[in-house]
Design a protein around this motif. Structure first.
Motif, mmCIF file in Angstrom:
data_model
loop_
_atom_site.group_PDB
_atom_site.id
_atom_site.type_symbol
_atom_site.label_atom_id
_atom_site.label_comp_id
_atom_site.label_asym_id
_atom_site.label_seq_id
_atom_site.Cartn_x
_atom_site.Cartn_y
_atom_site.Cartn_z
ATOM 1 N N ILE A 6 0.847 -1.195 0.000
ATOM 2 C CA ILE A 6 0.000 0.000 0.000
ATOM 3 C C ILE A 6 0.886 1.249 0.000
ATOM 4 O O ILE A 6 1.738 1.419 0.875
ATOM 5 C CB ILE A 6 -0.943 0.012 1.221
ATOM 6 N N LYS A 7 0.679 2.102 -0.983
ATOM 7 C CA LYS A 7 1.458 3.339 -1.076
ATOM 8 C C LYS A 7 0.712 4.505 -0.421
ATOM 9 O O LYS A 7 1.279 5.255 0.350
ATOM 10 C CB LYS A 7 1.740 3.669 -2.542
ATOM 11 N N ASN A 8 -0.550 4.674 -0.738
ATOM 12 C CA ASN A 8 -1.371 5.733 -0.154
ATOM 13 C C ASN A 8 -2.764 5.182 0.096
ATOM 14 O O ASN A 8 -3.277 4.402 -0.693
ATOM 15 C CB ASN A 8 -1.487 6.951 -1.089
ATOM 16 N N ARG A 9 -3.380 5.588 1.186
ATOM 17 C CA ARG A 9 -4.739 5.174 1.503
ATOM 18 C C ARG A 9 -5.593 6.439 1.633
ATOM 19 O O ARG A 9 -5.236 7.365 2.341
ATOM 20 C CB ARG A 9 -4.759 4.383 2.813
ATOM 21 N N TYR A 10 -6.730 6.452 0.930
ATOM 22 C CA TYR A 10 -7.556 7.660 0.892
ATOM 23 C C TYR A 10 -8.755 7.579 1.827
ATOM 24 O O TYR A 10 -9.240 8.584 2.296
ATOM 25 C CB TYR A 10 -8.017 7.916 -0.544
ATOM 26 N N VAL A 15 -7.188 2.907 -2.387
ATOM 27 C CA VAL A 15 -5.750 2.934 -2.129
ATOM 28 C C VAL A 15 -4.988 3.097 -3.440
ATOM 29 O O VAL A 15 -5.495 2.850 -4.531
ATOM 30 C CB VAL A 15 -5.270 1.627 -1.449
ATOM 31 N N ASP A 16 -3.739 3.530 -3.311
ATOM 32 C CA ASP A 16 -2.720 3.345 -4.344
ATOM 33 C C ASP A 16 -1.825 2.218 -3.855
ATOM 34 O O ASP A 16 -1.371 2.235 -2.704
ATOM 35 C CB ASP A 16 -1.877 4.617 -4.514
ATOM 36 N N ALA A 125 -1.803 12.028 0.981
ATOM 37 C CA ALA A 125 -1.862 10.994 2.007
ATOM 38 C C ALA A 125 -2.274 11.568 3.363
ATOM 39 O O ALA A 125 -2.933 10.900 4.159
ATOM 40 C CB ALA A 125 -0.508 10.296 2.122
ATOM 41 N N LEU A 126 -1.897 12.821 3.616
ATOM 42 C CA LEU A 126 -2.297 13.493 4.859
ATOM 43 C C LEU A 126 -3.783 13.838 4.868
ATOM 44 O O LEU A 126 -4.355 14.070 5.931
ATOM 45 C CB LEU A 126 -1.487 14.776 5.053
ATOM 46 N N GLY A 127 -4.391 13.921 3.671
ATOM 47 C CA GLY A 127 -5.819 14.203 3.591
ATOM 48 C C GLY A 127 -6.172 15.658 3.398
ATOM 49 O O GLY A 127 -7.295 16.062 3.708
ATOM 50 N N ALA A 152 -0.899 13.311 -11.035
ATOM 51 C CA ALA A 152 -0.344 12.393 -10.034
ATOM 52 C C ALA A 152 -1.248 12.155 -8.841
ATOM 53 O O ALA A 152 -1.101 11.142 -8.161
ATOM 54 C CB ALA A 152 1.022 12.913 -9.558
ATOM 55 N N VAL A 153 -2.153 13.074 -8.539
ATOM 56 C CA VAL A 153 -2.996 12.908 -7.350
ATOM 57 C C VAL A 153 -4.459 12.802 -7.759
ATOM 58 O O VAL A 153 -4.854 13.237 -8.847
ATOM 59 C CB VAL A 153 -2.808 14.069 -6.340
ATOM 60 N N THR A 154 -5.266 12.237 -6.868
ATOM 61 C CA THR A 154 -6.658 11.923 -7.196
ATOM 62 C C THR A 154 -7.660 12.718 -6.383
ATOM 63 O O THR A 154 -8.558 13.344 -6.929
ATOM 64 C CB THR A 154 -6.929 10.421 -6.985
ATOM 65 N N TRP A 155 -7.520 12.705 -5.066
ATOM 66 C CA TRP A 155 -8.600 13.204 -4.210
ATOM 67 C C TRP A 155 -8.590 14.711 -3.983
ATOM 68 O O TRP A 155 -9.648 15.346 -4.017
ATOM 69 C CB TRP A 155 -8.596 12.466 -2.869
#
Length: 323
Positions: A6-10, A15-16, A125-127, A152-155
């Motif tokens: 797991i690289k990043n969890r949203y 996840v990434d 990743a910090l949100g 590169a980022v989603t959220w």
């Protein structure tokens, strides 16, 4: 069973991840408790979309596969549902991080695009809710950084800074073309010092330019933030007129910067309170703080703004900034 790192969890499921032993294979989407693709997700090789759709415990059936355009549409629907659910929470505080724009102006700091992407992914990743990725018209490097961070980022919402100039806004919109959710941040100085000595203008003309910039930016996105530069030294009655006008023009967020680090907490808090009480359409937008630390008051001013009605704070990692 395939193992994934797991690289990043949203949130609880999105996840990434990368496949252990094959770092060129990555996955973005939903997973089950055993860390297997489960639900909407896509697999990439070297960053290229290979297949996406609906997975069941690590497997995807042919009838569940989606072309990239349809997959992106489904992901955006999920993102927007979650974002809209957040927006109705009137007391929610939105975190706007400007480390990659304002923070990079700290003396001696110069990040390249790869480094900026690394920072952006950690912010995701910090949100954080909004990442201000740069000032696209200022340089080709800033333009390219906004483009690549958008990919590169989603959220988080990706934000680009502009002046109240149509060409600036055009370039920002072009830089944001890959962002899943985008914001244009435009504005103009509103203090008498800025109006007289920077723009050689008048109060009425500044309001006209502010309104025109917001309306022009709304041609590209529904999410437009307006900044009243040097609001800390702008008299409250005139500032309220500016804020009301730009909200009417379509601004969804209005930024009240203490550009010179001039205000004390009591003054800044009173300024936000005045706007909350005297701008008729204040309920149509979010008021944001943006405080500089020249007198060591940035954190105290930001908290004073929150206590008096601001619901977005503009901040940087470790408080780095141009001065």
């Amino acid at each position: 069973m395939t193992n994934w790192r797991i690289k990043n969890r949203y949130d609880k499921t999105f996840v990434d991840a990368e496949r252990v032993g094959q770092t060129n294979w990555t996955y973005h989407g939903e997973m089950n408790e055993d860390f297997q693709p489960n639900g909407l997700g896509a697999m990439y090789i070297d960053g290229q979309y290979i297949r996406g759709g609906y997975w069941i415990n690590g497997k995807i059936a042919d009838e569940d596969k989606l072309p990239k355009e349809e997959y992106d549409k489904r992901v955006n629907e999920i993102v927007n549902r979650r974002y809209n659910k957040r927006k109705v929470m009137s007391d929610r505080l939105f975190i706007f991080d400007t480390t990659l724009r304002d923070g990079e102006q700290v003396p001696g700091c110069q990040l390249n695009t790869v480094e900026k992407i690394q920072v952006a992914k950690q912010l995701e990743a910090l949100g954080v809710d909004v990442i201000e990725a740069g000032f696209p018209i200022s340089s080709p490097g800033d333009f390219n950084s906004v483009v690549e961070i958008s990919k590169a980022v989603t959220w988080p919402t990706i934000c680009a800074l502009t002046r109240a100039i149509e060409r600036d806004i055009d370039v920002a919109a072009q830089a944001l073309r890959f962002a899943k959710r985008k914001r244009i941040h435009t504005g103009i100085g509103t203090s008498d010092a800025h109006i007289r000595y920077k723009f050689n203008s008048s109060r009425e003309e500044i309001i006209e330019r502010a309104v025109a910039a917001v309306r022009y930016a709304r041609r590209y996105t529904d999410d437009v933030e307006f900044y009243a530069e040097d609001a800390g030294r702008t008299d409250n009655e005139y500032l309220a007129r500016v804020v009301e006008a730009v909200i009417t023009a379509g601004a969804t967020v209005v930024n009240i910067p203490d550009t010179t680090g001039y205000c004390l907490p009591s003054e800044y808090g009173a300024k936000i309170k005045y706007l909350m009480e005297h701008v008729d359409n204040i309920d149509k937008a979010i008021i944001s703080t943006h405080c500089h630390n020249d007198l060591g008051m940035a954190t105290a001013n930001t908290i004073a703004g929150i206590m008096n009605g601001a619901r977005q704070v503009e901040v940087t990692i470790n408080g780095i900034g141009e001065r």
